[in-house]
Enzyme design. Structure first.
Site, PDB file in Angstrom:
ATOM      1  N   HIS A  67      84.582  73.965 -21.406  1.00  0.00           N
ATOM      2  CA  HIS A  67      83.783  74.236 -20.202  1.00  0.00           C
ATOM      3  C   HIS A  67      82.798  75.375 -20.401  1.00  0.00           C
ATOM      4  CE1 HIS A  67      86.941  77.328 -19.207  1.00  0.00           C
ATOM      5  NE2 HIS A  67      85.898  77.952 -18.705  1.00  0.00           N
ATOM      6  N   ASP A  72      90.208  71.063 -23.134  1.00  0.00           N
ATOM      7  CA  ASP A  72      89.246  72.123 -22.830  1.00  0.00           C
ATOM      8  C   ASP A  72      89.009  73.026 -24.035  1.00  0.00           C
ATOM      9  OD1 ASP A  72      87.411  73.457 -21.253  1.00  0.00           O
ATOM     10  OD2 ASP A  72      88.891  74.854 -20.441  1.00  0.00           O
ATOM     11  N   SER A  74      87.046  83.181 -20.616  1.00  0.00           N
ATOM     12  CA  SER A  74      87.353  81.837 -21.099  1.00  0.00           C
ATOM     13  C   SER A  74      86.923  81.661 -22.544  1.00  0.00           C
ATOM     14  CB  SER A  74      86.637  80.796 -20.235  1.00  0.00           C
ATOM     15  OG  SER A  74      87.124  80.803 -18.920  1.00  0.00           O
TER      16      SER A  74
END
Length: 424
Positions: free
Chosen positions: A145, A175, A254
């Site tokens: 992402h 992911d 992230s």
């Protein structure tokens, strides 16, 4: 006469006693008053700012007695050089001309001007970690992402240098994504530890760029809160096992590493729980993809550029989305069956077709795993490799059946995520 003398003596002593008592009261009052005055003076004096000043200073900094080379500090130093910021650049369409009543137009004649320039601007920022150096190339693992929708990617190294990056491959189901950069300025490469060996309560550090590269190489400390949480990840709602930690993870973290105090990467930070179902603020609940799964995925991405997984070749809906009336009248399910997935279509020649599965069959088990929804079916299916066999349990017209799936067909990670229908 004697009585008169005695009465006089009694009155005399009574007077003496009264005078004594009176004198005592007066003396005590005086003493009490003096004591109160003293206390009041001391109180006023203690609150008064002293006159004069100490112009000579005299305060000094003492030697730091804290351990500056503890486990956490050593772990951070060993990995910090491998942690990077990842910049996602996307095209922004800009129209020329002046802004008129009906939008942008040419200022000279008022006609519309369709000319535009597509410029790349920073759409988002995340984190990553360099895990491999081979020749002139170095490889960075981050989140899918973080790089999704990018037209160009850049990586800011720990020394502040900015380099271009190519996307090697990405996997929406887990992911994860792998980038390749020039290794000329890469000095540190991180290593992975065994995520199966972690335990709740052990110390961990999260490193990354919370809120963007302005705060690059921020480190936060916490513990492993839970070793094996099951959450829906990626764009297709696949259930996945993640590490839960209370180390602070914010937007921009992230893709960064979660490390143990030995400096080994045991997870890739992926998400945090922002709020509960009541809308209350939630702190200290973050999640990371276990390193063992990370290694499996990134090795395949390096080799194939994508993840090859078994595919059943069906479209499906969760049984929970089917009304109880339809479960009885159309699917003819026994009342004991309340969870599973309903096959809505079977592709000709697919694995499901070869196994004899049909429309309206309800899958309740794959191998030893109970199937509750599409996410659990994908998670169970993705544990198999192409070429293996899997036993499937399903209901048809109210009767339970089993079949063997020969997983000879494969698909990449692209899948449809729809509230009504899902593909696999």
């Amino acid at each position: 006469m004697n009585r008169i003398k005695q009465a006089f003596k009694d009155r005399l002593w009574l007077g003496v006693i009264i005078v004594g008592l009176f004198a005592g009261l007066i003396g005590g009052g005086i003493a009490l008053g003096i004591n109160n005055l003293v206390q009041h003076h001391e109180e006023v004096t203690s609150k008064r700012v002293p006159a004069g000043s100490n112009k000579s200073g005299g305060t000094k900094v003492n030697k730091n007695k804290a351990d500056l080379n503890g486990e956490a500090s050593q772990a951070y130093k060993s990995v910090q050089g491998a942690v990077v910021s990842v910049i996602n650049k996307q095209k922004v369409q800009q129209s020329s001309g002046t802004l008129g009543i009906f939008g942008y137009g040419n200022s000279s004649n008022g006609s519309s001007d369709s000319s535009s320039d597509n410029k790349l601007e920073t759409a988002s920022e995340g984190s990553g970690v360099i895990y491999k150096k081979s020749g002139n190339s170095a490889y960075v693992v981050t989140n899918n992402h973080v790089v999704k929708g990018s037209n160009a990617l850049q990586v800011i190294l720990s020394n502040g240098k900015k380099v271009n990056a190519d996307l090697v491959g990405a996997d929406s189901a887990t992911d994860l994504a792998v980038l390749k950069i020039n290794a000329a300025n890469v000095k540190t490469v991180a290593s992975f530890g065994n995520s199966n060996s972690i335990v709740p309560g052990q110390d961990v550090l999260a490193i990354g760029s919370p809120m963007g590269s302005e705060y690059a190489n921020t480190v936060t400390k916490g513990i492993i809160s839970a070793k094996d949480r099951t959450l829906k990840a990626g764009t297709d709602g696949t259930l996945t096992s993640v590490i839960q930690t209370d180390a602070a993870i914010n937007s921009g973290n992230s893709g960064g590493p979660l490390i143990n105090v030995a400096g080994q990467v045991i997870g890739i930070n992926s998400m945090k729980l922002a709020s509960d179902t009541q809308g209350s603020s939630v702190e200290g609940i973050g999640f990371a993809i276990p390193s063992n799964e990370v290694v499996t995925i990134i090795n395949q991405l390096i080799k194939n550029g994508k993840i090859i997984r078994p595919s059943l070749g069906i479209s499906m809906v969760d049984l929970s989305n089917v009304t109880s009336d339809q479960q009885q009248s159309v699917l003819k399910l026994p009342t004991s069956v309340s969870k599973g997935v309903v096959i809505m279509d079977v592709n000709s020649g697919s694995v499901a077709d070869t196994a004899g599965l049909k429309k309206y069959d309800v899958i309740t088990k794959l191998g030893d795993t109970q199937i509750t929804d599409a996410g659990s079916l994908k998670a169970a299916l993705y544990k198999y490799k192409v070429g293996q066999n899997a036993k499937v349990t399903y209901y048809r017209d109210g009767q339970q059946h089993t079949a063997t799936l020969h997983l000879t067909k494969s698909a990449d990670t692209t899948s449809t995520d729809d509230s009504q229908q899902d593909n696999n």
